[in-house]
Scaffold this active site. Sequence first.
Site, short mmCIF file in Angstrom:
data_model
loop_
_atom_site.label_atom_id
_atom_site.label_comp_id
_atom_site.label_asym_id
_atom_site.label_seq_id
_atom_site.Cartn_x
_atom_site.Cartn_y
_atom_site.Cartn_z
N GLU A 194 1.83 31.19 -29.14
CA GLU A 194 0.92 32.05 -29.91
C GLU A 194 0.39 33.25 -29.11
OE1 GLU A 194 -2.02 29.32 -31.54
OE2 GLU A 194 -0.46 28.02 -32.33
N ASN A 235 6.83 29.94 -28.93
CA ASN A 235 6.44 29.23 -30.15
C ASN A 235 5.27 29.95 -30.83
OD1 ASN A 235 6.59 26.76 -31.78
ND2 ASN A 235 4.63 26.18 -30.87
N HIS A 271 3.27 26.08 -40.41
CA HIS A 271 2.07 25.50 -41.04
C HIS A 271 1.87 26.27 -42.34
CE1 HIS A 271 0.91 23.09 -37.60
NE2 HIS A 271 1.07 24.14 -36.81
N GLU A 301 6.35 22.70 -36.03
CA GLU A 301 5.05 22.09 -36.38
C GLU A 301 4.85 22.04 -37.89
OE1 GLU A 301 1.76 23.90 -34.27
OE2 GLU A 301 2.92 24.18 -32.44
N ASP A 303 3.88 21.48 -41.57
CA ASP A 303 3.09 20.70 -42.53
C ASP A 303 2.82 21.59 -43.73
OD1 ASP A 303 1.01 22.26 -41.36
OD2 ASP A 303 0.15 20.55 -40.30
O1 9MR Z 1 -3.17 19.43 -33.89
C1 9MR Z 1 -3.90 19.93 -32.80
C2 9MR Z 1 -5.35 19.55 -32.94
O2 9MR Z 1 -5.52 18.15 -32.81
C3 9MR Z 1 -6.18 20.28 -31.90
O3 9MR Z 1 -7.55 20.01 -32.12
C4 9MR Z 1 -5.92 21.77 -32.02
C5 9MR Z 1 -6.73 22.58 -31.01
O4 9MR Z 1 -6.57 23.94 -31.24
O5 9MR Z 1 -4.54 22.02 -31.81
C6 9MR Z 1 -3.75 21.45 -32.81
O6 9MR Z 1 -2.38 21.77 -32.61
C7 9MR Z 1 -2.03 23.14 -32.69
C8 9MR Z 1 -0.82 23.35 -31.80
O7 9MR Z 1 -1.08 22.88 -30.51
C9 9MR Z 1 -0.41 24.81 -31.77
N1 9MR Z 1 -0.19 25.32 -33.09
C10 9MR Z 1 -1.25 25.08 -34.06
C11 9MR Z 1 -1.60 23.58 -34.09
C12 9MR Z 1 -2.64 23.31 -35.16
O8 9MR Z 1 -3.83 23.96 -34.85
#
Ligand code: 9MR
Length: 383
Positions: A194, A235, A271, A301, A303
């Site tokens: 990101e 990513n 997402h 990722e 969903d």
């Molecule tokens: O799913 C993850 C969540 O449990 C954490 O709290 C969060 C913190 O920012 O990160 C989430 O995972 C992220 C991933 O690492 C990167 N892309 C977006 C995902 C959803 O926020």
Amino acid sequence: MERQRDIFGFLIILLIFLAACTPMLNPPPPATPAPQPTVTPVPSTPTPSPVPTATRTPSPTLAPGVSLRTLAEAQNVYIGAAVAAGPLQDEPIYGETLAREFNMLTAENVMKFESVHPDPKTYSFSAADALVDFAEEHAMQVRGHTLVWHNQLPPWVIEKKWERDELSKVLEDHISTVVGRYRGRVVAWDVVNEAIDDNGSLRQTVWLEGIGPDYIELAFQAAHEADPEALLFYNDYNGEGLGRKSDAIYELVQDLVQRGVPIHGVGLQMHVSVGRHPLPEKVAANIQRLSALGLKVHITEMDVRIESPTTETDLARQAQIYGEMLHVCLAAPSCEAFVLWGFTDRYSWIPDVFYGWNDALIFDPSYQPKPAYYALLGELAEK
Ligand code: 9MR
């Protein structure tokens, strides 16, 4: 031989069709309403309540031994899920479902900077080790997530005013220690996550401010030195189809490739929601242009969130979106992995962040397959 394969294929499709029909013949109870929005964020790994015993029996309508995983392996692709370390340790059905349905896993949180490197001189690998051990015990591949990100950084990284050389050294040490620890055991790393803003420019982060734009290539170089066999990915989210952000991602990785930086692929997070998602043909075109650079693509990722209350129509639409995106991936030789951000609605980041939205995954909170599960199964059987 051809004929045997045809018969086998026909039998699988027939079984999937029967399985998919069962909910229609025997309508399931209405979807559990999503929890009401609250102002207090729910912890991302809530203490699990007991799973009702009746749900522990796998669906009787599926042929024994047929799962997403068995079909994906016959197609030589990876089907994966992000894994929450707590439930994996505490709830046996979580690990059983994971190992039965998937041949790849990503650590949802436990490989991130704040987890593995909480203090300048302290690394803490026990939770990440447990996930990698689980993967190996079940012959699953691991996607490493993630080495350079602006979120989930420990205070010691964020709070200091860094000199450029000092912060470069922090980043290089972090990457060589983490990647080095799992050398040969992690098939692909999300090296940089990101780094691009929604407006297409480089995101203002501690890394950009402290090191400058070349923190990106520095990270790829360090990861490559630590594990020359690992596939290294950029990513990001909201860059799956065509548009300003995916153009910016394309330009970034094109420049890295042209300059010989060791990057091997792009992760499209995916997402999305039932009402807002990229068109499949645009995702196909984006994958095509990335492949033309010689890069692999992983859906990393996925969903598909639903605004509460969830209806049968929403679940059918969700199934269609999952199916279409897997279809696009399977049609592209460079798209080797299709990974979901979790697999059961019992554990998902969605309700914590999108208040009033939920049910984004392919198993319900009782580990029962949803229509989206059968859509993925159907795509994998058909290819
Ligand atoms: O799913 C993850 C969540 O449990 C954490 O709290 C969060 C913190 O920012 O990160 C989430 O995972 C992220 C991933 O690492 C990167 N892309 C977006 C995902 C959803 O926020």
